[in-house]
Scaffold this motif. Structure first.
Motif, PDB file in Angstrom:
ATOM      1  N   ASN A 191      -2.522   6.316  -0.441  1.00 41.19           N
ATOM      2  CA  ASN A 191      -2.965   5.188   0.374  1.00 41.19           C
ATOM      3  C   ASN A 191      -4.124   4.491  -0.326  1.00 41.19           C
ATOM      4  O   ASN A 191      -4.907   5.114  -1.053  1.00 41.19           O
ATOM      5  N   VAL A 192      -4.214   3.176  -0.161  1.00 35.33           N
ATOM      6  CA  VAL A 192      -5.255   2.373  -0.791  1.00 35.33           C
ATOM      7  C   VAL A 192      -5.790   1.348   0.212  1.00 35.33           C
ATOM      8  O   VAL A 192      -5.175   1.091   1.250  1.00 35.33           O
ATOM      9  N   ASP A 193      -6.929   0.760  -0.120  1.00 33.42           N
ATOM     10  CA  ASP A 193      -7.538  -0.284   0.709  1.00 33.42           C
ATOM     11  C   ASP A 193      -8.476  -1.076  -0.194  1.00 33.42           C
ATOM     12  O   ASP A 193      -9.517  -0.576  -0.598  1.00 33.42           O
ATOM     13  N   PHE A 194      -8.101  -2.316  -0.520  1.00 33.84           N
ATOM     14  CA  PHE A 194      -8.866  -3.119  -1.465  1.00 33.84           C
ATOM     15  C   PHE A 194      -9.831  -4.100  -0.802  1.00 33.84           C
ATOM     16  O   PHE A 194     -10.739  -4.608  -1.465  1.00 33.84           O
ATOM     17  N   VAL A 195      -9.601  -4.405   0.474  1.00 36.96           N
ATOM     18  CA  VAL A 195     -10.405  -5.409   1.167  1.00 36.96           C
ATOM     19  C   VAL A 195     -10.937  -4.827   2.465  1.00 36.96           C
ATOM     20  O   VAL A 195     -10.172  -4.277   3.263  1.00 36.96           O
ATOM     21  N   GLN A 196     -12.225  -4.912   2.672  1.00 36.39           N
ATOM     22  CA  GLN A 196     -12.815  -4.387   3.897  1.00 36.39           C
ATOM     23  C   GLN A 196     -12.360  -5.222   5.083  1.00 36.39           C
ATOM     24  O   GLN A 196     -12.299  -6.448   5.012  1.00 36.39           O
ATOM     25  N   GLY A 197     -12.004  -4.539   6.172  1.00 34.42           N
ATOM     26  CA  GLY A 197     -11.531  -5.252   7.357  1.00 34.42           C
ATOM     27  C   GLY A 197     -10.026  -5.307   7.404  1.00 34.42           C
ATOM     28  O   GLY A 197      -9.330  -4.502   6.784  1.00 34.42           O
ATOM     29  N   SER A 198      -9.501  -6.313   8.122  1.00 32.40           N
ATOM     30  CA  SER A 198      -8.058  -6.386   8.381  1.00 32.40           C
ATOM     31  C   SER A 198      -7.252  -6.685   7.130  1.00 32.40           C
ATOM     32  O   SER A 198      -6.144  -6.195   6.962  1.00 32.40           O
ATOM     33  N   GLY A 199      -7.769  -7.494   6.209  1.00 34.37           N
ATOM     34  CA  GLY A 199      -7.040  -7.803   4.984  1.00 34.37           C
ATOM     35  C   GLY A 199      -5.706  -8.448   5.239  1.00 34.37           C
ATOM     36  O   GLY A 199      -4.659  -7.911   4.875  1.00 34.37           O
ATOM     37  N   GLY A 200      -5.710  -9.604   5.865  1.00 30.93           N
ATOM     38  CA  GLY A 200      -4.482 -10.302   6.239  1.00 30.93           C
ATOM     39  C   GLY A 200      -3.800 -10.979   5.077  1.00 30.93           C
ATOM     40  O   GLY A 200      -4.075 -10.686   3.911  1.00 30.93           O
ATOM     41  N   PRO A 201      -2.883 -11.920   5.374  1.00 29.99           N
ATOM     42  CA  PRO A 201      -2.126 -12.623   4.329  1.00 29.99           C
ATOM     43  C   PRO A 201      -3.032 -13.262   3.278  1.00 29.99           C
ATOM     44  O   PRO A 201      -4.098 -13.797   3.597  1.00 29.99           O
ATOM     45  N   ASN A 202      -2.592 -13.193   2.016  1.00 25.10           N
ATOM     46  CA  ASN A 202      -3.292 -13.784   0.871  1.00 25.10           C
ATOM     47  C   ASN A 202      -4.672 -13.174   0.609  1.00 25.10           C
ATOM     48  O   ASN A 202      -5.493 -13.760  -0.096  1.00 25.10           O
ATOM     49  N   SER A 203      -4.929 -11.998   1.170  1.00 20.79           N
ATOM     50  CA  SER A 203      -6.246 -11.378   1.020  1.00 20.79           C
ATOM     51  C   SER A 203      -6.368 -10.535  -0.241  1.00 20.79           C
ATOM     52  O   SER A 203      -7.464 -10.150  -0.631  1.00 20.79           O
ATOM     53  N   GLY A 204      -5.240 -10.189  -0.868  1.00 21.20           N
ATOM     54  CA  GLY A 204      -5.263  -9.295  -2.012  1.00 21.20           C
ATOM     55  C   GLY A 204      -5.344  -7.834  -1.626  1.00 21.20           C
ATOM     56  O   GLY A 204      -5.624  -6.979  -2.471  1.00 21.20           O
ATOM     57  N   ASP A 205      -5.077  -7.531  -0.351  1.00 19.51           N
ATOM     58  CA  ASP A 205      -5.172  -6.158   0.130  1.00 19.51           C
ATOM     59  C   ASP A 205      -3.818  -5.458   0.047  1.00 19.51           C
ATOM     60  O   ASP A 205      -2.770  -6.098  -0.080  1.00 19.51           O
ATOM     61  N   ALA A 206      -3.846  -4.126   0.135  1.00 23.03           N
ATOM     62  CA  ALA A 206      -2.635  -3.304   0.147  1.00 23.03           C
ATOM     63  C   ALA A 206      -2.937  -2.019   0.886  1.00 23.03           C
ATOM     64  O   ALA A 206      -4.105  -1.628   1.023  1.00 23.03           O
ATOM     65  N   ASN A 207      -1.896  -1.369   1.376  1.00 23.13           N
ATOM     66  CA  ASN A 207      -2.059  -0.109   2.114  1.00 23.13           C
ATOM     67  C   ASN A 207      -1.577   1.108   1.343  1.00 23.13           C
ATOM     68  O   ASN A 207      -1.996   2.226   1.631  1.00 23.13           O
ATOM     69  N   ILE A 208      -0.678   0.897   0.396  1.00 23.47           N
ATOM     70  CA  ILE A 208      -0.106   2.025  -0.335  1.00 23.47           C
ATOM     71  C   ILE A 208       0.157   1.626  -1.784  1.00 23.47           C
ATOM     72  O   ILE A 208       0.478   0.464  -2.081  1.00 23.47           O
ATOM     73  N   GLU A 209      -0.002   2.574  -2.657  1.00 27.79           N
ATOM     74  CA  GLU A 209       0.335   2.419  -4.073  1.00 27.79           C
ATOM     75  C   GLU A 209       1.410   3.435  -4.424  1.00 27.79           C
ATOM     76  O   GLU A 209       1.310   4.603  -4.052  1.00 27.79           O
ATOM     77  N   VAL A 210       2.428   2.996  -5.148  1.00 32.70           N
ATOM     78  CA  VAL A 210       3.492   3.882  -5.626  1.00 32.70           C
ATOM     79  C   VAL A 210       3.649   3.675  -7.124  1.00 32.70           C
ATOM     80  O   VAL A 210       3.906   2.553  -7.577  1.00 32.70           O
ATOM     81  N   ASP A 211       3.455   4.744  -7.896  1.00 28.94           N
ATOM     82  CA  ASP A 211       3.596   4.689  -9.353  1.00 28.94           C
ATOM     83  C   ASP A 211       4.903   5.350  -9.757  1.00 28.94           C
ATOM     84  O   ASP A 211       5.186   6.476  -9.337  1.00 28.94           O
ATOM     85  N   ILE A 212       5.682   4.667 -10.568  1.00 27.06           N
ATOM     86  CA  ILE A 212       6.934   5.211 -11.106  1.00 27.06           C
ATOM     87  C   ILE A 212       6.790   5.226 -12.631  1.00 27.06           C
ATOM     88  O   ILE A 212       6.396   4.222 -13.228  1.00 27.06           O
ATOM     89  N   TYR A 213       7.070   6.357 -13.256  1.00 31.25           N
ATOM     90  CA  TYR A 213       6.799   6.487 -14.676  1.00 31.25           C
ATOM     91  C   TYR A 213       7.860   7.336 -15.364  1.00 31.25           C
ATOM     92  O   TYR A 213       8.538   8.163 -14.734  1.00 31.25           O
ATOM     93  N   ALA A 214       8.002   7.111 -16.669  1.00 34.02           N
ATOM     94  CA  ALA A 214       8.959   7.868 -17.478  1.00 34.02           C
ATOM     95  C   ALA A 214       8.481   7.840 -18.912  1.00 34.02           C
ATOM     96  O   ALA A 214       7.720   6.948 -19.319  1.00 34.02           O
ATOM     97  N   GLY A 215       8.929   8.823 -19.687  1.00 29.40           N
ATOM     98  CA  GLY A 215       8.523   8.849 -21.080  1.00 29.40           C
ATOM     99  C   GLY A 215       9.036  10.072 -21.803  1.00 29.40           C
ATOM    100  O   GLY A 215       9.871  10.825 -21.290  1.00 29.40           O
ATOM    101  N   ILE A 216       8.512  10.260 -23.016  1.00 25.98           N
ATOM    102  CA  ILE A 216       8.860  11.417 -23.827  1.00 25.98           C
ATOM    103  C   ILE A 216       7.578  12.052 -24.346  1.00 25.98           C
ATOM    104  O   ILE A 216       6.548  11.392 -24.482  1.00 25.98           O
ATOM    105  N   LYS A 217       7.656  13.350 -24.633  1.00 28.22           N
ATOM    106  CA  LYS A 217       6.512  14.092 -25.162  1.00 28.22           C
ATOM    107  C   LYS A 217       6.933  14.893 -26.400  1.00 28.22           C
ATOM    108  O   LYS A 217       7.128  16.102 -26.336  1.00 28.22           O
ATOM    109  N   PRO A 218       7.063  14.237 -27.531  1.00 26.74           N
ATOM    110  CA  PRO A 218       7.393  14.968 -28.768  1.00 26.74           C
ATOM    111  C   PRO A 218       6.174  15.703 -29.315  1.00 26.74           C
ATOM    112  O   PRO A 218       5.029  15.373 -28.990  1.00 26.74           O
ATOM    113  N   THR A 219       6.422  16.696 -30.133  1.00 29.44           N
ATOM    114  CA  THR A 219       5.340  17.445 -30.782  1.00 29.44           C
ATOM    115  C   THR A 219       5.497  17.360 -32.294  1.00 29.44           C
ATOM    116  O   THR A 219       6.602  17.241 -32.822  1.00 29.44           O
ATOM    117  N   LEU A 220       4.365  17.407 -32.976  1.00 29.52           N
ATOM    118  CA  LEU A 220       4.340  17.422 -34.432  1.00 29.52           C
ATOM    119  C   LEU A 220       3.252  18.397 -34.837  1.00 29.52           C
ATOM    120  O   LEU A 220       2.064  18.111 -34.697  1.00 29.52           O
TER     121      LEU A 220
END
Length: 274
Positions: A97-126
């Motif tokens: 959960n996230v909160d970028f703007v104090q208060g209600s953070g209505g339309p066009n405020s730049g606020d959000a309630n949740i962050e979801v990260d999706i990631y992928a990759g490789i881990k080679p060794t040398l």
């Protein structure tokens, strides 16, 4: 002067990572999945053998801090994720959960309630080095984006880490062609180190530290540096992390609210399965 200090610190971290290549030790992850369990901590799941492995984690923190800036207006956050790996390849998702703007953070405020990260990759060794090459999509479902300032963004990640007995050091670079809030082309550079201490009672403690900077190609006035240091106590499948965060921001750069990027202590607890 702060820019010179920042670059010298990061150059030193990169030098440590390169020097480690000459040391006779095996490669290892920098923090496993690190203190918050997030891909944002710069670590990725350890690559296993030729079999599919999975893990899930859930936890809570007194303040979700990302690159030195509070993401939840200095309030507690609940976080969790899941990871799959097969050989060199990994795939995962993580949310908070996230909160970028104090208060209600209505339309066009730049606020959000949740962050979801999706990631992928490789881990080679040398030899004794482990590389981490991946891509991360940071999504903010239902966000109230400000005009021409979409919060969602993508980063490409390249990192290397090496273990010298109980010491692990690493360097990671992140590149985004369009950073969050459409702030343009950015590079984020991080150097880090962790050291495993002798067991204390039932706990396996380790200390770690990180220094980083985010550099904005389109507007260098937004550039800032950040760092953290702390101790983690692991017992069975639980990890308890006590960490100090700070930045060089005074609110005149990317962190527009100086109160959200000043010094703070953060406690994080999480459990990982299996």
């Amino acid at each position: 002067m702060r820019h010179v200090t920042r670059y010298l610190s990061l150059a030193g971290a990169a030098g440590l990572a390169l020097a480690a290549a000459a040391a006779p030790a095996s490669a290892g992850d920098l923090f496993g999945r690190s203190e918050g369990g997030s891909v944002k901590d710069g670590a990725a799941p350890a690559s296993g053998g030729r079999e599919l492995t999975w893990s899930v984690n859930i936890g809570g923190t007194t303040d979700y801090v990302f690159r030195g800036i509070s993401q939840n207006f200095e309030d507690p956050a609940v976080q969790g994720g899941a990871d799959l790996s097969y050989g060199l390849f990994y795939l995962g998702v993580w949310a908070s959960n996230v909160d970028f703007v104090q208060g209600s953070g209505g339309p066009n405020s730049g606020d959000a309630n949740i962050e979801v990260d999706i990631y992928a990759g490789i881990k080679p060794t040398l030899g004794m080095l482990t590389f981490d090459l991946g891509v991360i999509y940071y999504a903010y479902p239902g966000a109230h984006d400000a005009p021409n300032a979409e919060l969602d963004y993508v980063e490409i990640k390249g990192g290397v880490s090496a273990a010298i007995e109980k010491l692990t050091i690493g360097f990671t670079a992140f590149y985004s062609p369009e950073y969050t809030a459409e702030t343009g082309d950015t590079w984020t550079l991080e150097g880090s180190a962790a050291y495993t201490l002798p067991n204390v009672w039932i706990f396996s403690p380790s200390v770690s530290a990180l220094v980083g900077t985010t550099l904005f190609s389109d507007n260098s006035n937004l550039d800032y540096a950040y760092w953290n240091a702390g101790i983690a106590l692991a017992v069975d499948k639980f990890t308890f992390d006590f960490r100090y965060w700070d930045t060089d921001s005074n609110g005149a750069d990317f962190c527009a609210n100086a109160g959200l990027c000043d010094e703070r202590f953060v406690f994080t607890a999480k459990v990982a399965l299996p």
